[in-house]
Each structure stands twice: as C-alpha cells, then as structure tokens.
Scaffold this active site. Structure first.
Site, short mmCIF file in Angstrom:
data_model
loop_
_atom_site.label_atom_id
_atom_site.label_comp_id
_atom_site.label_asym_id
_atom_site.label_seq_id
_atom_site.Cartn_x
_atom_site.Cartn_y
_atom_site.Cartn_z
N ARG A 159 8.54 -10.71 -10.82
CA ARG A 159 7.61 -10.22 -11.69
C ARG A 159 7.97 -9.55 -12.97
O ARG A 159 7.39 -9.49 -14.11
CB ARG A 159 6.22 -9.52 -11.16
CG ARG A 159 5.61 -10.34 -10.48
CD ARG A 159 4.27 -9.59 -9.76
NE ARG A 159 4.88 -8.83 -8.83
CZ ARG A 159 4.15 -7.76 -7.95
NH1 ARG A 159 3.10 -7.63 -8.34
NH2 ARG A 159 4.65 -7.25 -6.79
N GLY B 71 14.50 0.72 -3.55
CA GLY B 71 15.23 1.23 -4.72
C GLY B 71 14.40 0.85 -6.15
O GLY B 71 14.84 1.17 -7.11
C1 UD1 Z 1 5.27 -2.63 1.52
C2 UD1 Z 1 4.42 -2.32 2.67
C3 UD1 Z 1 2.97 -1.79 2.28
C4 UD1 Z 1 3.15 -0.71 1.24
C5 UD1 Z 1 3.97 -1.29 0.12
C6 UD1 Z 1 3.86 0.09 -0.81
C7 UD1 Z 1 5.28 -3.61 4.30
C8 UD1 Z 1 5.03 -5.06 5.24
N1 UD1 Z 1 4.24 -3.34 3.71
O1 UD1 Z 1 4.75 -3.92 1.11
O2 UD1 Z 1 2.14 -1.26 3.60
O3 UD1 Z 1 1.86 -0.26 0.91
O4 UD1 Z 1 5.03 -1.59 0.54
O5 UD1 Z 1 4.67 -0.54 -2.01
O6 UD1 Z 1 6.38 -3.36 4.51
N2 UD1 Z 1 13.22 -5.63 0.47
C9 UD1 Z 1 14.58 -6.03 1.06
N3 UD1 Z 1 14.82 -6.99 1.99
C10 UD1 Z 1 13.55 -7.60 2.09
C11 UD1 Z 1 12.51 -7.53 1.85
C12 UD1 Z 1 12.21 -6.30 0.86
O7 UD1 Z 1 15.62 -5.40 0.61
O8 UD1 Z 1 13.92 -8.72 3.00
C13 UD1 Z 1 13.18 -4.37 -0.41
C14 UD1 Z 1 12.55 -4.88 -1.81
O9 UD1 Z 1 13.64 -5.03 -2.70
C15 UD1 Z 1 11.81 -3.55 -2.02
C16 UD1 Z 1 11.11 -3.02 -0.50
O10 UD1 Z 1 12.32 -3.55 0.24
O11 UD1 Z 1 12.60 -2.55 -2.51
C17 UD1 Z 1 9.87 -3.31 -0.42
O12 UD1 Z 1 9.66 -4.75 -0.06
P1 UD1 Z 1 8.05 -5.20 -0.57
O13 UD1 Z 1 8.65 -6.81 -0.38
O14 UD1 Z 1 8.00 -4.92 -1.99
O15 UD1 Z 1 7.14 -4.50 0.14
P2 UD1 Z 1 5.57 -4.56 -0.11
O16 UD1 Z 1 5.07 -6.02 -0.05
O17 UD1 Z 1 5.25 -3.95 -1.60
#
Ligand code: UD1
Ligand code: MG
Length: 453
Positions: A17, A102
């Site tokens: 995004r 991050g």
């Molecule tokens: C998550 C939480 C949600 C919370 C929200 C707050 C879960 C299932 N949900 O959702 O309850 O309210 O954050 O913002 O966790 N990342 C990786 N590898 C992956 C997936 C993600 O490194 O395979 C990293 C992303 O770069 C990011 C972070 O982990 O920095 C969070 O992942 P994201 O997909 O944004 O979680 P949300 O859907 O926002």
C-alpha cells in the site's frame, strides 16, 4: 531487569500500500528508515541476541539494519512463520524474546521494557501482548481478558461478534515470550484460517490450553501505530517531530515557532541555542551551545560550533563546519568547507571545498569555483584575510594570511601573505561625458516625438 533479552524485528512485508519500489521499512521518518527507530528503541534494552526478518530481495534493508543480522523469510506465511525462520537466533535462549514490528517507528524503549517486564515476573507467564486503545478499533484484534486481568484469547475483528467488538483494548501486535516456551508455542500454531497463514496471535489460546499464563501490557496509542500508507507515514512523521522539538526544548534550546522546525532523529542541539521559524535539519547535524539560527535555513551533515550565527536563508551541505562565533548570512551556501573562529561570510556566497582560517571576512558575492567540469579542487584561505565583494576564487588556489583581495577579482594564482591581489582592468575616466550624453539623448527623444503622427 536482570533477565536477558533477545529482540526480533519482523520486516518481511513488502508494504504494497506504500506503492513504492523500496521496502516499506526503508521509508524515512525524521530522516531515518522507520526500521532504524525500532532498532534504536530495542537497542536501549541491550538485547544479547538480535535479528531482523526480511523478505527476499531486501539487501537494502540488510545494509540499513547492520550490525543487526538479517534472516530471509522466503514466503510470507504469517507472523508465526516469520519467527520460526529466525529459529537459529532464539534456539536455546531461555531469557525473554521480544517480537516487534519493523513498521511501528513510534514505539519507545519504555514501552518495550514494560512489555518484557510483564513476562519477567515470578510466575513467568509464557507471553505478554502489547495492548492499546485506539479511537477506532476497526480491523484490530480484540484482547479478551478474565476478571483478574489474564489474557484468554485474541479475536480478530472479522471473527468478533457484536459484544466482542465493544472491547476497546486491541492487539498492537508486539509480543514478549518466555524463551523457554517459544518453540513449543510456535510448533503448535497451525494455518487453518481464511488466509492460510500462521498467526502469532494464536499463541495466546495455545498457551492458555497448555496451562501457561498470558498477560497484557497496555501501551500508548500512538506507539502502536503501524505504517501501511503514505498518509500514515506523514502522521508518524508529525508525532516524531513533536517529540524531537520537545527534546530540543527540554535540552535548553529556544524554538520560536516549534511547529515549523523539522529535526532528524540524530540532530544534536546544545544549550542556549535559538532557532527561528522554518528551519530544516537533515541527517547528521550538530549544533553546539549558544548558536543562533535565524529563519529559513536548511542543514545536512554539518557542524555549527559554539556561538556561531547562521541565517536567515543559509544552506549548509555535507561537510560544512562553521567555527566558533563565525557568521554565515543570507543566501550563503557552504559545502565541505571549514570556517575558522569568528570568520564571516554574510551575503550571497558559495563556499565549496574550502579551508578558511580565523578572523577572515568573505565579501558579498564571493564564489569558490571548485569544479572544473570533471574534478573538484580545494581553496585554502588563511587567517584574517579580507576578500572583496564579487571575488571568484578559481581552485585549486591558496590565499595567504592577512592578505587582501580587491573586489571583483578573478583569482587564479596563489596570493602571498600580507599581499594585495587585484585582478581587473584599470579604471579609465572621461570628465563630463555623462552630462554630454544626457543632453544628446534628450535631444534625440524630442526629435522622435515631433515626427510621430
Ligand atoms: C496484526 C495482528 C492483529 C493486530 C495488528 C496490529 C495477527 C494475526 N494479527 O495484523 O491482531 O491488531 O497486527 O497492527 O498477527 N510479517 C513478516 N512475515 C510474515 C507476515 C508478516 O515478517 O509472513 C511482518 C510484517 O512485515 C509486519 C508484521 O509482521 O511488519 C505484522 O504483519 P501484518 O501482516 O501487518 O499483520 P496485521 O494483519 O496488521
Ligand atoms: Mg499490519
């Protein structure tokens, strides 16, 4: 806190995004990649092991986060999978493992410390989750608590019923784990959900099912803010600027109109510094005590030493070193140049690749011609030199101590100590010429007016 801390930063997300060619965590807030703010907040807890989980093709992040090591998560199969990817870092660790994101540049050391402390208790819960209370809870996981404050589950917004959605306490995403339990919790997390991802949030229910404790540490709303869009990036920048302005003022600087002064996270501002309106500090700027900065200045990678006066409308570029008590005035640009104690360049001047001594006066419109179209060259100017207005100094050139350069000179050869250098045609004079000229022109004009129809 006596228990050792291990910190993992999850940053594998591409950040679609943001609509950018750069990974999301590289977008700057206050002059530094947003991930650098997260690392700085974590580093203050002195973690004994650390790591950043990145996606494929993110060498640029590896460089930016060094000396933190990176681990590549090939396929983004969820936050729990990201932690598993970093197993080599946390395996065998029995302290507290902090898992942070991050893309939350506003997180502070105090909040991370409180999160770790929630696990570092005599009863040692298996995990703690950072909770926050956003104005708009839409989209966030809700934290479901027992009467005595224990966390029983995290219910994602999509899965929550009307009652559940009334819960104001939400999941910020960051978690702390008892290192001794992390492996078994991660291994128990499945991917049986709509997205087919391994969710770290499932660790809560799994911990409870195993009879382990799970708790919440509540933090300030702004710190939980995750950046997903350019608009959110701008909001984070505004919050960060507010903090940096407060830091400068608390350190003894006067900001006449704080909302118009922009700092970098690494800007160093001394005591009794005054900063006028509309001043921008790029990365790596140091301002010593008692400096006065007048309005509309732009600085990057520069040092302004004690008692100097800079501006209005001055630009200091990389390598500018403004000596104690020196004056840099309006429309003066300085690059890779050292200016000695008490020297002055007050008007309309470019000083590039120069070394200028103490007590020297650089006249209005002086230019160092430092570039020959291929290479940059050095201009060396001694102490107590007087450089007349509109002088061009064609580098490489050396101007000796206490010498004078006559206004309008183009200096191409070295000037000796105590000498006068003058490089311009001799002035000639024609007595009465201007008076004759006026009379002749007035007559011509009158004649032309007569012949007009
Ligand atoms: C998550 C939480 C949600 C919370 C929200 C707050 C879960 C299932 N949900 O959702 O309850 O309210 O954050 O913002 O966790 N990342 C990786 N590898 C992956 C997936 C993600 O490194 O395979 C990293 C992303 O770069 C990011 C972070 O982990 O920095 C969070 O992942 P994201 O997909 O944004 O979680 P949300 O859907 O926002
Ligand atoms: Mg997110």
């Amino acid at each position: 806190m006596t228990t050792e801390i291990l910190c993992l930063v999850l940053a594998a997300g591409k950040g679609t995004r943001m609509r950018s060619a750069s990974p999301k965590v590289m977008h700057p807030v206050a002059g530094q990649p947003m991930v650098a703010h997260v690392l700085a907040a974590a580093d203050a807890l002195a973690p004994v092991r650390r790591g950043v989980v990145i996606g494929p093709d993110m060498e640029v992040v590896t460089q930016a986060v060094a000396p933190w090591p990176t681990v590549v998560q090939q396929h983004q199969a969820g936050t729990a999978d990201a932690l598993k990817t970093a197993r080599g870092i946390w395996a065998g660790f029995d302290g507290i493992v902090l898992a942070v994101y991050g893309d939350t540049p506003l997180i502070t050391t105090a909040t991370l410390k409180a999160l770790a402390a929630a696990v570092d208790q005599p009863d040692r819960p298996a995990l703690a989750v950072l909770g926050f209370r956003p104005d708009d809870t839409t989209g966030y996981g809700r934290l479901v608590l027992t009467q005595d404050g224990h966390l029983t589950a995290i219910v994602e917004h999509a899965d929550a019923d009307a009652d559940m959605r009334r819960i104001g306490l939400c999941n910020a995403g960051m978690m702390a784990f008892d290192g001794r339990r992390l492996g078994e919790l991660l291994d128990a997390i499945g991917n049986d959900n709509a997205k087919g991802e391994y969710y770290l949030t499932d660790a809560v229910a799994i911990a409870r099912a195993k009879g382990y404790g799970a708790v919440v540490a509540e933090g300030p709303v702004e710190e939980a803010m995750g950046i997903n869009t350019r608009a959110e990036l701008a909001k984070a920048e505004a919050v960060m600027q507010g903090r940096l302005r407060d830091r400068a003022m608390n350190g003894g600087a006067t900001l006449i109109d704080p909302a118009t002064v922009y700092f970098s996270a690494d800007t160093v501002v001394g005591r009794d510094v005054t900063i006028g309106p509309n001043v921008v500090f790029g990365p790596r700027v140091v301002v010593e005590d008692e400096v006065e900065i007048l309005s509309f200045c732009h600085f990057t990678d520069a040092v302004i030493r004690k008692g100097a006066i800079v501006g209005p409308f001055a630009r200091l570029r990389p390598g500018a070193d403004i000596g104690p008590g020196a004056h840099i005035g309006n429309f003066v640009e300085v690059k890779n140049t050292t200016i000695g104690k008490g020297s002055k360049a007050n008007h309309l001047t470019y000083l590039g690749d120069a070394r200028i001594g103490a007590g020297t006066n650089v006249g209005a419109g002086t230019i160092t011609c430092n570039y020959d179209g291929y290479l940059k060259h050095l201009t060396q100017i001694g102490d107590e030199v007087f450089i007349g207005s509109n002088t061009s100094l064609v580098a490489p050139v050396t101007v000796g101590d206490r010498s004078n350069i006559a206004a309008g000179s183009v200096i191409t050869r070295d000037v000796a100590e105590d000498a006068l250098a003058i490089e311009r045609a001799d002035q000639t004079q024609r007595p009465g010429w201007a008076k004759d000229y006026r009379a002749r022109k007035a007559a011509e004009k009158a004649a032309r007016a007569k012949t007009k129809p």
